[in-house]
Design an enzyme around this catalytic site. Structure first.
Site, PDB file in Angstrom:
ATOM      1  CG  HIS A  23      62.076  41.043  35.068  1.00 56.97           C
ATOM      2  ND1 HIS A  23      61.803  42.290  35.579  1.00 56.97           N
ATOM      3  CD2 HIS A  23      63.163  40.595  35.726  1.00 56.97           C
ATOM      4  CE1 HIS A  23      62.684  42.577  36.527  1.00 56.97           C
ATOM      5  NE2 HIS A  23      63.521  41.562  36.636  1.00 56.97           N
ATOM      6  N   GLY A  24      60.508  42.869  32.494  1.00 56.83           N
ATOM      7  CA  GLY A  24      60.252  44.266  32.144  1.00 56.83           C
ATOM      8  C   GLY A  24      61.229  45.272  32.717  1.00 56.83           C
TER       9      GLY A  24
END
Length: 99
Positions: free
Chosen positions: A15-16
């Protein structure tokens, strides 16, 4: 011996934060998700590929494939293993993955 820089337990997997902070700060060029469900789920893989940094390759392997294959890694591969839960990491360690 494989060049494993970090192993992270995170139920979100790639994810980010993993893509923008962890991967670059440790200098990884390979993100390896070791998880049985994700290994066979191309939809989830596609979502994570969108979040992964362009300079790093991604692999989505079952826990057993990781155990069987990780020792064949090139020295040039700087590996960041991401697992969804502690049970998967325990299986990797018990299987001989040098974390």
């Amino acid at each position: 011996m494989p060049n494993i820089l970090l192993t992270r337990i995170d139920n979100r997997l790639i994810h980010g934060q993993v893509a923008t902070q962890w991967t670059s700060s440790i200098g990884a060029n390979l993100l390896l998700v070791a998880n049985d469900d994700v290994a066979s789920n191309t939809f989830r893989q596609g979502l994570m590929d969108m979040a992964a940094p362009s300079y790093a390759q991604t692999r989505y392997w079952s826990v057993q494939k990781t155990i069987d294959t990780i020792h064949k890694a090139s020295d040039a591969q700087k590996i960041f293993i991401v697992c969804e839960n502690p049970q998967d990491v325990l299986k990797l360690v018990e299987g001989g993955v040098p974390i």
